[in-house]
Scaffold this motif. Sequence first.
Motif, short mmCIF file in Angstrom:
data_model
loop_
_atom_site.label_atom_id
_atom_site.label_comp_id
_atom_site.label_asym_id
_atom_site.label_seq_id
_atom_site.Cartn_x
_atom_site.Cartn_y
_atom_site.Cartn_z
N ARG A 103 1.05 -1.15 -0.15
CA ARG A 103 0.07 -0.44 0.50
C ARG A 103 0.84 0.87 0.15
N ARG A 104 2.35 1.08 0.67
CA ARG A 104 2.56 2.31 0.58
C ARG A 104 3.84 2.46 -0.14
N VAL A 109 7.86 2.17 -13.21
CA VAL A 109 8.52 2.06 -14.11
C VAL A 109 8.93 2.77 -15.16
N ALA A 110 9.87 3.01 -15.86
CA ALA A 110 10.22 3.83 -16.45
C ALA A 110 9.57 3.37 -18.17
N SER A 111 8.75 5.34 -18.11
CA SER A 111 8.20 5.50 -18.98
C SER A 111 8.02 6.69 -19.73
N GLY A 127 4.43 17.90 -20.59
CA GLY A 127 5.65 17.24 -20.38
C GLY A 127 6.14 16.01 -20.57
N MET A 128 7.08 15.38 -20.75
CA MET A 128 7.48 14.45 -20.88
C MET A 128 7.82 13.16 -19.95
N THR A 129 6.68 12.56 -19.39
CA THR A 129 7.56 11.53 -18.06
C THR A 129 8.93 10.79 -18.03
N ASP A 130 9.90 10.44 -17.11
CA ASP A 130 10.45 9.11 -17.60
C ASP A 130 10.71 8.04 -16.70
N ASP A 131 9.41 8.31 -14.95
CA ASP A 131 9.23 7.06 -15.01
C ASP A 131 7.78 7.83 -14.15
N VAL A 132 6.55 6.48 -14.13
CA VAL A 132 5.75 6.46 -13.83
C VAL A 132 4.87 5.36 -12.78
N GLY A 133 4.61 6.06 -11.73
CA GLY A 133 3.74 4.70 -10.38
C GLY A 133 2.49 5.34 -9.90
N GLY A 134 1.97 3.93 -9.07
CA GLY A 134 0.94 4.82 -8.23
C GLY A 134 1.26 5.55 -7.06
N GLY A 135 2.31 6.03 -6.58
CA GLY A 135 2.98 7.20 -5.61
C GLY A 135 3.25 7.84 -6.42
N GLY A 136 3.00 8.79 -7.39
CA GLY A 136 3.59 9.51 -8.51
C GLY A 136 4.60 9.63 -9.46
N ILE A 137 5.05 10.80 -10.34
CA ILE A 137 5.50 10.87 -11.08
C ILE A 137 6.92 11.14 -11.46
N SER A 138 8.01 11.26 -12.75
CA SER A 138 9.26 12.32 -12.28
C SER A 138 8.67 12.42 -14.10
N LYS A 202 -5.81 2.92 -12.86
CA LYS A 202 -4.78 3.08 -14.29
C LYS A 202 -4.14 3.02 -14.28
N ILE A 203 -3.29 4.06 -13.70
CA ILE A 203 -1.33 4.25 -13.39
C ILE A 203 -0.86 2.95 -13.00
N ILE A 204 -1.62 2.51 -12.18
CA ILE A 204 -1.19 1.13 -11.58
C ILE A 204 -1.34 -0.26 -12.49
N ARG A 205 -2.63 0.15 -12.82
CA ARG A 205 -2.64 -1.10 -14.19
C ARG A 205 -2.27 -0.74 -15.08
N TYR A 206 -1.23 0.20 -16.36
CA TYR A 206 -0.33 0.71 -17.11
C TYR A 206 1.00 0.25 -16.24
N CYS A 207 1.59 0.40 -15.03
CA CYS A 207 2.17 0.51 -14.59
C CYS A 207 3.07 -1.68 -14.27
N PHE A 208 1.58 -2.17 -13.99
CA PHE A 208 2.07 -3.97 -14.46
C PHE A 208 2.06 -4.54 -15.62
#
Length: 217
Positions: A103-104, A109-111, A127-138, A202-208
């Motif tokens: 949960r925490r 994933v890099a994307s 912008g363009m991400t370089d990684d995404v996740g269920g807790g945040g993005i860069s 939605k984001i967690i599904r994409y990361c998986f």
Amino acid sequence: MLPGVNQFLYLHVASSDEEEAATEYKSRIADSTDDELYIDIPIVEGTGRFKRLFLGDELSAYFVSEDGVKSYFNSHVLGFKEDVVKLVRIRKPDPESITKVQRRNFLRVASELEIAICMSSNIRFIGMTDDVGGGGISFLVDARWAIKQGTELDCWLLVPYRNGSIDHSCFKAEVVRVKPLETGKCHIMAKFASISDSERQKIIRYCFERQLDFRKK
């Protein structure tokens, strides 16, 4: 750890229809064999609406352990079994393919995904991400935008799925770090300040799905 009999599964069915692909269904594991799980006909919680599945339907699924760990896997419909009630036969996952998400401690994933950003001053940019996740993005943006640590951003992230459908996840993000680059860009790291469970899913599904793609390479 594999899911057991009487454990609940939460399912998404691959579909080119965005609304259908985003719908989450709940089912119960009624029985299992070495290679298959027999599950009840999935329903939409709160409505009781049943989901009719077909042979070959691709599924993304997760189950939750008693200590709150979500375990994700992919499967597909193998057929049906007539018992006291009709059951759906799905492929039992390989234990090595199951991804556990605390949960925490959300999976990242890099994307490279396109993200639309709006600042409080009504400045809008892409912008363009370089990684995404269920807790945040860069993500990377032009350095001319005055983004500082603590800045709150309204974001719309483009989320493509393996079945070809495209969704968008909307959320507020708080900037936790800004790193200027020699390229004239800034590397922004942000955590989710406000996001609904459905948008996070939605984001967690994409990361998986993305992680499964990495494993196959």
